[in-house]
Design a protein around this motif. Structure first.
Motif, PDB file in Angstrom:
ATOM      1  N   LEU A  81       0.830  -1.204   0.000  1.00  0.00           N
ATOM      2  CA  LEU A  81       0.000   0.000   0.000  1.00  0.00           C
ATOM      3  C   LEU A  81       0.863   1.251   0.000  1.00  0.00           C
ATOM      4  CD1 LEU A  81      -2.834   1.216   0.108  1.00  0.00           C
ATOM      5  CD2 LEU A  81      -2.725   1.052   2.610  1.00  0.00           C
ATOM      6  N   VAL A  82       1.965   1.227   0.760  1.00  0.00           N
ATOM      7  CA  VAL A  82       2.901   2.358   0.769  1.00  0.00           C
ATOM      8  C   VAL A  82       3.451   2.589  -0.634  1.00  0.00           C
ATOM      9  CG1 VAL A  82       5.172   3.127   1.574  1.00  0.00           C
ATOM     10  CG2 VAL A  82       3.535   2.170   3.202  1.00  0.00           C
ATOM     11  N   GLY A  83       3.863   1.505  -1.288  1.00  0.00           N
ATOM     12  CA  GLY A  83       4.364   1.621  -2.653  1.00  0.00           C
ATOM     13  C   GLY A  83       3.302   2.129  -3.609  1.00  0.00           C
ATOM     14  N   ALA A  84       2.079   1.654  -3.437  1.00  0.00           N
ATOM     15  CA  ALA A  84       0.988   2.089  -4.305  1.00  0.00           C
ATOM     16  C   ALA A  84       0.724   3.583  -4.162  1.00  0.00           C
ATOM     17  CB  ALA A  84      -0.279   1.298  -3.978  1.00  0.00           C
ATOM     18  N   LEU A  85       0.840   4.104  -2.943  1.00  0.00           N
ATOM     19  CA  LEU A  85       0.644   5.546  -2.725  1.00  0.00           C
ATOM     20  C   LEU A  85       1.751   6.353  -3.418  1.00  0.00           C
ATOM     21  CD1 LEU A  85      -0.456   5.518   1.032  1.00  0.00           C
ATOM     22  CD2 LEU A  85      -1.895   5.961  -0.972  1.00  0.00           C
ATOM     23  N   CYS A  86       2.978   5.816  -3.415  1.00  0.00           N
ATOM     24  CA  CYS A  86       4.074   6.482  -4.136  1.00  0.00           C
ATOM     25  C   CYS A  86       3.808   6.474  -5.638  1.00  0.00           C
ATOM     26  CB  CYS A  86       5.401   5.786  -3.833  1.00  0.00           C
ATOM     27  SG  CYS A  86       5.946   5.920  -2.113  1.00  0.00           S
ATOM     28  N   PRO A 116       1.435  10.638   0.931  1.00  0.00           N
ATOM     29  CA  PRO A 116       1.326  11.191   2.292  1.00  0.00           C
ATOM     30  C   PRO A 116       2.588  10.920   3.109  1.00  0.00           C
ATOM     31  CG  PRO A 116       0.006   9.202   2.078  1.00  0.00           C
ATOM     32  CD  PRO A 116       0.507   9.530   0.704  1.00  0.00           C
ATOM     33  N   LEU A 117       2.778  11.728   4.136  1.00  0.00           N
ATOM     34  CA  LEU A 117       3.913  11.585   5.063  1.00  0.00           C
ATOM     35  C   LEU A 117       5.256  11.623   4.338  1.00  0.00           C
ATOM     36  CD1 LEU A 117       2.527   8.825   7.473  1.00  0.00           C
ATOM     37  CD2 LEU A 117       2.431  11.315   7.746  1.00  0.00           C
TER      38      LEU A 117
END
Length: 486
Positions: free
Chosen positions: A68-73, A409-410
């Protein structure tokens, strides 16, 4: 001569992708790419390495979070730079077209075509178990199936992008239904009073895993989650622009994580942790326990459908990298032809399928087709995946004024976490291939030779094309919603 109004558009270097895909098609594509044969094998390995139930489920939850972190990037990159070239375009803008070309070459020669070939072998191996087709001798059925499925899916995708995506949606529905069947099998076993989680687990097995053991477990978890980044290659063809692309990425990861947790729960419920850790074919063991010999046939078809789904999705997105290279390099202009009528890069699709067929024949000749294809793809994939993560930082610095409808985000914490995960997977995959060989040559050196040949090809193209002719057209085909309207 027929009236001008009846003439159909032909493939042209001037034609470009158009926004014709909706959220449903994008989710079907991403889920189809990610959920492959790994979910039928990796959970057993993860159970053995994690050591207890909490750490096992924690590994799969962590894999979903990292994805999910990668997808947000990627959502930031695709919203700011929607392009059929996906990662190729991001790398081009961040590091120049030489680095982008090396990525395109690696993707064509190793990553995409190798993935299609190894998935075709998976499909062939399992379909041959369900319906033997050894017309040319023992084991030939797998190769016949592998070649046939590549030809059939190439034909489907060349007919029209909508034909390819309709096929993808159907395959994804069948694939998800198969995973839910595994869950149903576990529920059926529990109702019969044969649930496996009640089996005693030795204290040593239930201990907290070491850092190295849990790290290796995460390698297999993240490999099973891999492939969601392929959504970047249809970003220029999405209706609704950046908002739809972000929704597709996030929704897909949530669906995949939920499915994986359900399937892992089903294995644990039906076999218990000890049974999972000791299984060589975990899905087959569960289905056999629930439905007997019929279950074994069913699982063969399920794995074959899963491979089929990933092959089709990989074909759709893979050809778009070669298309982007053709638009960027005059000497490869023939690859940059887009058929506006069918909505597909026809020449790139042809050459991709031909290369995949060649790899199938090579793998069949060497033996151990799946193993031969998979050994040298991971290091190349994770190396360029890491570079794509770094490109987010580079592009924020170089192009601070570029419109970014969605921002990770973040920042910079989440992008740094993504890059760290990629670096770890690169190191782990290099450690894995160190002892593997293909035709007597160390697999790591094969990757080096492939990249070296790409450098040689890059130098050759620079010599053949005069500087004045090296005009990049990448930015000219970075499509905005207004440019896409008829």
């Amino acid at each position: 001569m027929p009236p001008a109004a009846t003439l159909k558009p032909t493939p042209s270097a001037d034609a470009a992708p158009r926004p014709v895909l909706g959220l449903r098609e994008a989710v079907a594509l991403i889920v189809g790419v990610v959920i492959g044969a790994g979910v039928f094998k990796a959970p057993a390995l993860v159970a053995a390495m994690a050591g207890n139930t909490a750490w096992m489920f924690g590994a799969w939850i962590l894999g979903g979070i990292v994805s999910l972190v990668g997808a947000l990037c990627y959502a930031e990159l695709t919203s700011a730079y929607a392009h059929a070239g996906g990662d190729y375009h991001f790398l081009h803008r961040a590091f120049g077209r030489s680095v982008a070309f090396l990525f395109g070459w690696a993707r064509f020669s190793v990553i995409t075509t190798g993935s299609i070939a190894l998935l075709a072998f998976v499909f062939g191996d399992y379909m041959n178990q369900a319906v033997a087709l050894d017309l040319l001798g023992a084991g030939s059925g797998s190769v016949i199936y592998a070649i046939s499925v590549i030809l059939l899916l190439t034909w489907a995708n060349l007919r029209h992008i909508r034909t390819g995506m309709a096929t993808q949606t159907l395959f994804t529905v069948l694939e998800v239904s198969g995973l839910l069947m595994i869950v149903a099998a576990a529920v059926y076993i529990a109702l019969l009073g044969g649930a496996g989680q009640t089996q005693a687990v030795p204290a040593a097995t239930a201990s907290v895993p070491s850092a190295s053991a849990f790290g290796l477990a995460m390698v297999f978890v993240l490999l099973t989650y891999g492939g969601w980044n392929e959504a970047a290659y249809i970003s220029a063809e999405m209706k609704g622009g950046s908002r739809s692309m972000t929704k597709a990425l996030v929704l897909s990861i949530l669906v995949i994580t939920a499915l994986y947790l359900l399937v892992v729960w089903a294995y644990w419920q039906g076999l218990g942790l000890k049974g999972m850790a000791g299984s060589e074919a975990i899905a087959a063991d569960l289905m056999r326990k629930a439905f007997g010999s019929v279950g074994e046939k069913v699982i063969s078809v399920m794995v074959a459908v899963s491979a089929l789904t990933s092959i089709n999705a990989t074909m759709i997105v893979g050809a778009r990298t070669s298309y982007a290279m053709g638009r960027d390099w005059p000497i490869l202009r023939w690859l940059g032809v887009w058929d506006a009528t069918r909505g597909t890069p026809t020449n790139a699709m042809y050459i991709q399928s031909a290369a995949a067929l060649l790899l199938v024949l090579v793998g069949a000749q060497i033996g151990g087709g799946f193993k031969a294809m998979v050994e040298f793809t991971a290091p190349v994939f994770w190396g360029f995946f890491l570079l794509t993560g770094v490109s987010l930082f580079v592009l924020r610095w170089r192009e601070p004024e570029a419109p970014r409808p969605f921002k990770a985000p973040l920042y910079p914490l989440l992008p740094l976490l993504f890059c760290a995960s990629c670096a770890y997977m690169l190191w782990s995959s290099l450690s894995y291939v160190y002892d593997q060989s293909l035709g007597g040559i160390n697999a790591a050196w094969i990757g080096v030779l492939v990249m070296a040949s790409g450098l040689g090809l890059l130098l050759l193209m620079r010599r053949l094309a005069p500087p004045a002719a090296r005009v990049s057209v990448s930015s000219s085909i970075s499509l905005s919603s207004s440019e896409e309207q008829p």
